[in-house]
Design an enzyme around this catalytic site. Structure first.
Site, PDB file in Angstrom:
ATOM      1  N   ARG A 431       0.840  -1.192   0.000  1.00 26.97           N
ATOM      2  CA  ARG A 431       0.000   0.000   0.000  1.00 26.97           C
ATOM      3  C   ARG A 431       0.873   1.239   0.000  1.00 26.97           C
ATOM      4  O   ARG A 431       1.906   1.286   0.675  1.00 26.97           O
ATOM      5  CB  ARG A 431      -0.907   0.021   1.239  1.00 26.97           C
ATOM      6  N   ARG A 539     -22.023 -16.195  -3.689  1.00 34.58           N
ATOM      7  CA  ARG A 539     -22.531 -15.089  -4.506  1.00 34.58           C
ATOM      8  C   ARG A 539     -21.658 -13.847  -4.393  1.00 34.58           C
ATOM      9  O   ARG A 539     -21.774 -12.921  -5.200  1.00 34.58           O
ATOM     10  CB  ARG A 539     -23.979 -14.766  -4.127  1.00 34.58           C
ATOM     11  N   ASP A 555     -31.434 -12.066  -7.455  1.00 39.24           N
ATOM     12  CA  ASP A 555     -31.951 -13.411  -7.242  1.00 39.24           C
ATOM     13  C   ASP A 555     -32.719 -13.822  -8.482  1.00 39.24           C
ATOM     14  O   ASP A 555     -33.192 -12.979  -9.251  1.00 39.24           O
ATOM     15  CB  ASP A 555     -32.862 -13.460  -6.015  1.00 39.24           C
ATOM     16  N   GLU A 556     -32.874 -15.107  -8.672  1.00 38.26           N
ATOM     17  CA  GLU A 556     -33.514 -15.596  -9.887  1.00 38.26           C
ATOM     18  C   GLU A 556     -34.965 -15.147 -10.016  1.00 38.26           C
ATOM     19  O   GLU A 556     -35.506 -15.085 -11.122  1.00 38.26           O
ATOM     20  CB  GLU A 556     -33.455 -17.119  -9.916  1.00 38.26           C
ATOM     21  N   ASP A 644     -26.646 -11.437   2.686  1.00 38.10           N
ATOM     22  CA  ASP A 644     -26.900 -10.053   2.304  1.00 38.10           C
ATOM     23  C   ASP A 644     -26.764  -9.115   3.500  1.00 38.10           C
ATOM     24  O   ASP A 644     -26.346  -7.967   3.354  1.00 38.10           O
ATOM     25  CB  ASP A 644     -28.282  -9.917   1.651  1.00 38.10           C
TER      26      ASP A 644
END
Length: 752
Positions: A431, A539, A555-556, A644
């Site tokens: 860094r 995910r 989501d599907e 989530d």
């Protein structure tokens, strides 16, 4: 010629005679006493003016008080070498870099020995390492080793002093002369001299030490850490007193100090002189003689008055109502006052000559502290008065950033130490100093992701960068796709119709293989299928297929129109460091249950944007997978619908900002997809409103809701505080719901 030789001979003879008369005593002493023990030598120094000057203190008393000037240079050098035998160590010479090649930067902590006492503070340090993503239980994988022996307090008079450390570490088969070892120390030396002695040979080990002096510090090898009390929190920690981007009120005092006054011995010179700058108005300097067992024996004429004045002021009140705080040295160079001043946004004025400041290798203390000189104490008031108010505000804000980023908990202190060492292993991927000294801080910027500022979501506004103009739609599928009427196929068609969509990536998280390519809908953008591992944390894995800065997580069974996607993406490009999306939920503190509550009721308050339909920067995939320890990801995989929440908590912890909700169609309901059992081939059901707590009893939704609430509380416990930030902001398109012609509106379909 003979006369000239005679004069030269006489001159040479006279010189030897004079040397023998005036210097013979010293020569004889050197010849006879050079091989004797130290206690046989004469005391040093010997005052030649003792008969002329009045003695105010007995020399033996001064010797007991430990003035370091009473040690000869040879004695000071011997004490230094007893600790730092490898004084020229560098990473290239005393560290085996090859151990880090195969498994990366992994840290192994020695197992605790039965009956071996360990202080509370050292237990916190070991726990911080074991909780980190660098810890490994297998020594063969380790790049760095940390002893289980408590080496924090090396004061022989302390109850935490561990004896026979040399003998113990030599029996460790992994010790190898200290090579690739890290030793932590807070207190070295003992009364009265408080030297740098640790009481054992550290060999080639890296020393992470408080009160480090610049003479013994080995640049690029050792690490200077702050002195912190045993009450310092393990993780989380209290926030600073100055909120982010806020302007503090005008402080009552300019410069303050309240603390002990050492009457004799090391460190007494500076503290005894602090009363000279006290004016009783905007400069308050208070000291007390009441400390130690025999303070009355040494008290002077000022002590009684100083003790009375000392009790008139509250320390915390002075700390939080002053612009500058004097941080003088104590018996050692460091002081607890340093971290106390940082937290209170009181700019530290350091009076500790020769102190290697904590993490000075990466932190620019010139932006957060005033480094003074003990010899120029009387110039401090005029110096701080000359600092411009704008610079004072910048100093105060930087103290809060540094406190929160690196010093507010033991976890952060330890992790900063490890990150500094890790950066040394690969200088080309380390860094920059800017990253360490700018929000969100070096701990949250992964050099393995990138070293270019434009690749991170935090620096766009500061450096004129902008995120990419396209996004990747990332769809997680848990059910077998079938006909074109299924929600996933409609979703693919809607998303691919966006002018900003670059590609669609489908994460197939079922045991059954995905349908053949002929059954997927035709789209104008590339469609990539990735076989997942059936873990919820997958995910947020940093898949190489994701090439754009923006990720649209879906989501599907999410139901979105092309207009909704376009508008949400335009909002995200203005706030690339945040989560921007549609379905929202919120958290609250339940006073009756004494725990955090979670609600999906439609309210004006929000703190969570569900990743069933949300934009965020792809860098958060790397943070989620590489920054968070494996234990948190296992928690996510063990609790349904927790991933989530963890992503929202992570982003809030990094940015200290809430997510952003954007306009959605009236018929689009907030909710979470019911997860399908892939092994049974069940299809996911369309989104439905999440059941409220009062109505969810006895249903599968109630169990799911309870798991989400448990997840929220476990995350708060792990972080040490609740990172989520609440907001009442929702962004709508211009002219949204206004009574004007539809032709004037950019997203008319959002109002249907």
């Amino acid at each position: 010629m003979q006369t000239r030789k005679k004069y030269i001979f006489l001159t040479f003879l006279a010189s030897w005679l004079l040397l023998f008369i005036f210097g013979g005593d010293q020569l004889r002493r050197f010849a006879f006493f050079s091989g004797r023990k130290a206690e046989a030598r004469r005391s040093w120094p010997r005052w030649t003016d003792r008969s002329v000057l009045k003695s105010f203190a007995d020399p033996e008393e001064l010797q007991r008080d430990g003035d370091p000037s009473l040690l000869s240079p040879r004695e000071r050098r011997a004490a230094w070498l007893s600790v730092y035998r490898s004084s020229r160590c560098r990473m290239e010479t005393c560290f085996d870099l090859s151990r880090c090649d195969r498994h990366g930067f992994k840290v192994f902590t020695y197992p605790q020995e039965r009956g071996q006492p360990v202080s509370e503070t050292y237990s916190k340090i070991l726990s911080s390492i074991e909780r980190s993503r660098y810890h490994t239980p297998r020594p063969e994988e380790a790049c760095l080793f940390v002893l289980s022996i408590d080496t924090l307090d090396r004061d022989r008079l302390s109850g935490h002093y561990v004896r026979d450390v040399d003998e113990k570490i030599r029996g460790f088969p992994l010790w190898n002369g200290g090579r690739n070892h890290l030793i932590f120390n807070l207190y070295s030396g003992t009364w009265p001299s408080y030297t740098r002695e640790l009481g054992f040979d550290i060999g080639q080990a890296i020393l992470a030490k408080a009160s480090f002096d610049t003479q013994s510090f080995r640049p690029g090898f050792d690490v200077s850490i702050p002195l912190f009390p045993k009450e310092h929190p393990q993780h989380g920690g209290d926030r600073g007193w100055l909120h982010r981007d806020s302007v503090p009120p005008k402080k009552k005092y300019l410069l303050v100090f309240k603390g002990k006054r050492y009457l004799t011995g090391i460190g007494s010179g500076t503290r005894n002189a602090l009363h000279h700058i006290h004016n009783g108005k905007d400069i308050i300097s208070l000291t007390t003689c009441k400390h130690g067992k025999d303070w009355e024996k040494h008290k002077d004429t000022r002590c009684d008055k100083d003790n009375v004045d000392y009790e008139r002021f509250d320390y915390q009140e002075l700390l939080h109502n002053s612009t500058f705080c004097i941080v003088p040295r104590g018996r050692r160079l460091g002081s607890f006052r340093f971290l106390e001043a940082l937290q209170a946004a009181c700019i530290p004025v350091l009076l500790s000559d020769g102190w290697e400041l904590p993490f000075a290798e990466v932190i620019d203390w010139g932006k957060a502290a005033v480094v003074g000189s003990e010899r120029l104490l009387l110039q401090i008031p005029s110096a701080v008065r000359c600092i411009h108010p704008e610079r004072v505000l910048a100093f105060q804000q930087q103290t809060q950033f540094l406190w929160d980023a690196y010093f507010s908990s033991v976890d952060k202190i330890v992790h900063t130490t490890l990150e500094i060492i890790k950066d040394r292993l690969s200088p080309h991927r380390s860094r920059s100093r800017f990253l360490w000294n700018a929000l969100p801080g070096g701990l949250l910027v992964l050099p393995d992701f990138s070293t270019h500022l434009g690749d991170f979501p935090f620096y766009y506004l500061q450096h004129g960068y902008s995120p990419s103009k396209k996004f990747t739609a990332f769809i997680r599928v848990v059910s077998q796709a079938g006909s074109l009427s299924q929600p996933i196929l409609r979703l693919i068609q809607a998303v691919s119709g966006s002018q900003y969509c670059a590609q669609i990536v489908v994460l197939w998280s079922c045991e059954k293989p995905p349908p053949p390519s002929g059954k997927w809908p035709q789209s104008s953008v590339p469609l990539t299928i990735i076989q997942g591992r059936r873990k919820l944390s997958d995910r947020f894995f940093p898949f190489g297929a994701i090439q754009t800065d923006a990720v649209l997580s879906l989501d599907e069974d999410s139901s979105l129109s092309t207009s909704e996607v376009d508008f949400a993406f335009s909002v995200w490009r203005s706030f690339p460091e945040r989560i921007v999306g549609f379905p929202t939920q919120s958290h609250f503190w339940d006073a009756e249950q004494q725990r955090w509550g979670y609600t999906s009721k439609w309210t004006n308050e929000l703190s969570i944007v569900l990743t069933a339909a949300a934009f965020y920067h792809r860098y958060y995939h790397s943070l989620f997978t590489e920054y968070l320890p494996a234990g948190l990801r296992e928690l996510v995989d063990g609790l349904a619908a927790c991933e989530d929440i963890l992503m929202n908590v992570l982003v809030a912890a990094v940015t200290k900002l809430p997510p952003i909700k954007v306009t959605q169609r009236k018929q689009h309901k907030e909710g979470v997809a019911q997860q399908a059992e892939c092994s049974e081939g069940a299809a996911g059901s369309p989104s439905a409103p999440h059941p409220a707590p009062a109505r969810a009893e006895g249903t599968g939704g109630s169990r799911r809701f309870s798991q989400r609430q448990d997840c929220l509380n476990q995350l708060a416990d792990w972080f040490g505080y609740m990172p989520l930030v609440s907001s009442q902001l929702r962004l709508d398109p211009v002219l949204f719901k206004d009574q004007v012609s539809v032709l004037r509106k950019k997203y008319p379909s959002l109002e249907k």
